[in-house]
Design a protein around this motif. Structure first.
Motif, PDB file in Angstrom:
ATOM      1  N   LYS A  85       1.864   6.357  -7.019  1.00  0.00           N
ATOM      2  CA  LYS A  85       0.751   7.172  -7.506  1.00  0.00           C
ATOM      3  C   LYS A  85       0.983   8.655  -7.246  1.00  0.00           C
ATOM      4  N   ALA A  86       1.739   8.972  -6.193  1.00  0.00           N
ATOM      5  CA  ALA A  86       2.085  10.363  -5.896  1.00  0.00           C
ATOM      6  C   ALA A  86       3.311  10.809  -6.696  1.00  0.00           C
ATOM      7  N   ARG A  87       3.770   9.918  -7.570  1.00  0.00           N
ATOM      8  CA  ARG A  87       4.940  10.171  -8.421  1.00  0.00           C
ATOM      9  C   ARG A  87       6.216  10.407  -7.630  1.00  0.00           C
ATOM     10  N   SER A  88       6.283   9.750  -6.489  1.00  0.00           N
ATOM     11  CA  SER A  88       7.489   9.796  -5.673  1.00  0.00           C
ATOM     12  C   SER A  88       8.213   8.461  -5.817  1.00  0.00           C
ATOM     13  N   ILE A  89       8.825   8.286  -6.974  1.00  0.00           N
ATOM     14  CA  ILE A  89       9.523   7.035  -7.258  1.00  0.00           C
ATOM     15  C   ILE A  89      10.670   6.833  -6.271  1.00  0.00           C
ATOM     16  N   LYS A  90      11.321   7.918  -5.901  1.00  0.00           N
ATOM     17  CA  LYS A  90      12.419   7.812  -4.939  1.00  0.00           C
ATOM     18  C   LYS A  90      11.917   7.197  -3.625  1.00  0.00           C
ATOM     19  N   GLY A  91      10.798   7.677  -3.123  1.00  0.00           N
ATOM     20  CA  GLY A  91      10.230   7.140  -1.890  1.00  0.00           C
ATOM     21  C   GLY A  91       9.793   5.695  -2.055  1.00  0.00           C
ATOM     22  N   ILE A 109       0.840  -1.203   0.000  1.00  0.00           N
ATOM     23  CA  ILE A 109       0.000   0.000   0.000  1.00  0.00           C
ATOM     24  C   ILE A 109       0.875   1.253   0.000  1.00  0.00           C
ATOM     25  N   LEU A 110       1.917   1.244   0.811  1.00  0.00           N
ATOM     26  CA  LEU A 110       2.816   2.404   0.877  1.00  0.00           C
ATOM     27  C   LEU A 110       3.542   2.623  -0.451  1.00  0.00           C
ATOM     28  N   ILE A 111       4.065   1.554  -1.015  1.00  0.00           N
ATOM     29  CA  ILE A 111       4.789   1.657  -2.289  1.00  0.00           C
ATOM     30  C   ILE A 111       3.843   2.134  -3.390  1.00  0.00           C
ATOM     31  N   PHE A 158      10.670  -0.157  -1.215  1.00  0.00           N
ATOM     32  CA  PHE A 158      10.848  -1.431  -1.903  1.00  0.00           C
ATOM     33  C   PHE A 158      12.186  -2.069  -1.538  1.00  0.00           C
ATOM     34  N   TYR A 159      13.264  -1.306  -1.700  1.00  0.00           N
ATOM     35  CA  TYR A 159      14.586  -1.877  -1.454  1.00  0.00           C
ATOM     36  C   TYR A 159      14.894  -2.021   0.040  1.00  0.00           C
ATOM     37  N   GLY A 160      14.072  -1.413   0.887  1.00  0.00           N
ATOM     38  CA  GLY A 160      14.231  -1.573   2.331  1.00  0.00           C
ATOM     39  C   GLY A 160      13.511  -2.785   2.892  1.00  0.00           C
ATOM     40  N   LEU A 161      12.769  -3.486   2.048  1.00  0.00           N
ATOM     41  CA  LEU A 161      12.010  -4.643   2.527  1.00  0.00           C
ATOM     42  C   LEU A 161      12.901  -5.720   3.137  1.00  0.00           C
ATOM     43  N   SER A 162      14.042  -5.966   2.519  1.00  0.00           N
ATOM     44  CA  SER A 162      14.917  -7.032   3.033  1.00  0.00           C
ATOM     45  C   SER A 162      15.412  -6.720   4.444  1.00  0.00           C
ATOM     46  N   SER A 163      15.637  -5.442   4.735  1.00  0.00           N
ATOM     47  CA  SER A 163      16.070  -5.085   6.092  1.00  0.00           C
ATOM     48  C   SER A 163      14.950  -5.288   7.112  1.00  0.00           C
ATOM     49  N   LYS A 164      13.713  -5.358   6.626  1.00  0.00           N
ATOM     50  CA  LYS A 164      12.542  -5.620   7.483  1.00  0.00           C
ATOM     51  C   LYS A 164      12.220  -7.114   7.522  1.00  0.00           C
ATOM     52  N   ARG A 165      13.089  -7.891   6.853  1.00  0.00           N
ATOM     53  CA  ARG A 165      12.894  -9.341   6.726  1.00  0.00           C
ATOM     54  C   ARG A 165      11.591  -9.688   6.008  1.00  0.00           C
ATOM     55  N   CYS A 195       7.421   2.235 -14.916  1.00  0.00           N
ATOM     56  CA  CYS A 195       6.973   2.425 -16.306  1.00  0.00           C
ATOM     57  C   CYS A 195       6.252   3.754 -16.472  1.00  0.00           C
ATOM     58  N   LYS A 196       5.364   4.053 -15.553  1.00  0.00           N
ATOM     59  CA  LYS A 196       4.631   5.317 -15.643  1.00  0.00           C
ATOM     60  C   LYS A 196       5.558   6.517 -15.483  1.00  0.00           C
ATOM     61  N   GLY A 197       6.662   6.318 -14.771  1.00  0.00           N
ATOM     62  CA  GLY A 197       7.646   7.375 -14.607  1.00  0.00           C
ATOM     63  C   GLY A 197       8.644   7.446 -15.753  1.00  0.00           C
ATOM     64  N   GLY A 198       8.461   6.586 -16.758  1.00  0.00           N
ATOM     65  CA  GLY A 198       9.357   6.589 -17.911  1.00  0.00           C
ATOM     66  C   GLY A 198      10.690   5.918 -17.658  1.00  0.00           C
ATOM     67  N   LEU A 199      10.801   5.184 -16.560  1.00  0.00           N
ATOM     68  CA  LEU A 199      12.055   4.529 -16.186  1.00  0.00           C
ATOM     69  C   LEU A 199      12.030   3.070 -16.642  1.00  0.00           C
ATOM     70  N   LEU A 200      11.972   2.889 -17.957  1.00  0.00           N
ATOM     71  CA  LEU A 200      11.781   1.562 -18.529  1.00  0.00           C
ATOM     72  C   LEU A 200      12.972   0.645 -18.342  1.00  0.00           C
ATOM     73  N   SER A 201      14.170   1.169 -18.411  1.00  0.00           N
ATOM     74  CA  SER A 201      15.356   0.330 -18.201  1.00  0.00           C
ATOM     75  C   SER A 201      15.354  -0.228 -16.784  1.00  0.00           C
ATOM     76  N   GLU A 202      15.011   0.625 -15.830  1.00  0.00           N
ATOM     77  CA  GLU A 202      14.955   0.173 -14.444  1.00  0.00           C
ATOM     78  C   GLU A 202      13.823  -0.841 -14.244  1.00  0.00           C
ATOM     79  N   ALA A 203      12.686  -0.610 -14.890  1.00  0.00           N
ATOM     80  CA  ALA A 203      11.567  -1.555 -14.805  1.00  0.00           C
ATOM     81  C   ALA A 203      11.975  -2.900 -15.390  1.00  0.00           C
ATOM     82  N   ASN A 204      12.691  -2.873 -16.504  1.00  0.00           N
ATOM     83  CA  ASN A 204      13.151  -4.101 -17.141  1.00  0.00           C
ATOM     84  C   ASN A 204      14.154  -4.832 -16.248  1.00  0.00           C
ATOM     85  N   MET A 205      15.054  -4.087 -15.617  1.00  0.00           N
ATOM     86  CA  MET A 205      16.015  -4.699 -14.693  1.00  0.00           C
ATOM     87  C   MET A 205      15.294  -5.319 -13.499  1.00  0.00           C
TER      88      MET A 205
END
Length: 142
Positions: A22-28, A15-17, A33-40, A56-66
């Protein structure tokens, strides 16, 4: 929540992600997302779909593909929704070749495409005169 001794599960993080995307805060969204592993916590297909869609909506297709590749490497299988979102992103950004490669993967994995993808393909073929191979690929889904 954590300060109160409550430990959010993956649903809360989804829900948070999603809200961050949706708020276009891809950085947040990335931080959660990447902090999930530290939360186990392990991202599930829904978590990956949310993040891939946001990228994808942010135009970051290379990152989405990775992230799609990372998803598969981590043992989380993408589903038809995953493929439809990322194909739509590539088509909307005129990266037809990569979209067609992903559509081929969808065919191989026996996923179906949605009406939105077919509409984009047909619009692109009408506007750009796509070659016969693209139209043959589209026919596999009809």
């Amino acid at each position: 929540m954590e300060e109160s001794g409550l430990h959010p599960n993956i649903v809360v993080y989804n829900i948070l992600i999603d809200g961050m995307c949706k708020a276009r805060s891809i950085k947040g969204a990335r931080e959660f997302f990447y902090g999930l592993s530290s939360k186990r916590l392990q991202p599930d297909v829904h978590t990956y779909n949310i993040m891939i869609n946001g990228l994808c909506k942010g135009g970051l297709l290379s990152e989405a593909n990775m992230l799609l590749k990372k998803m598969e490497e981590s043992g989380c299988s993408p589903n038809g929704i995953t493929y439809n979102m990322i194909v739509r992103g590539f088509l909307r950004n005129n990266e037809t070749l990569r979209a067609m490669q992903l559509l081929q993967e969808m065919v191989e994995k026996e996923f179906s495409t949605n009406a939105g993808i077919m509409t984009l393909l047909l619009n692109i073929s009408n506007n750009n005169g796509l070659d016969q191979s693209v139209l043959e690929m589209a026919n596999k889904f009809l």
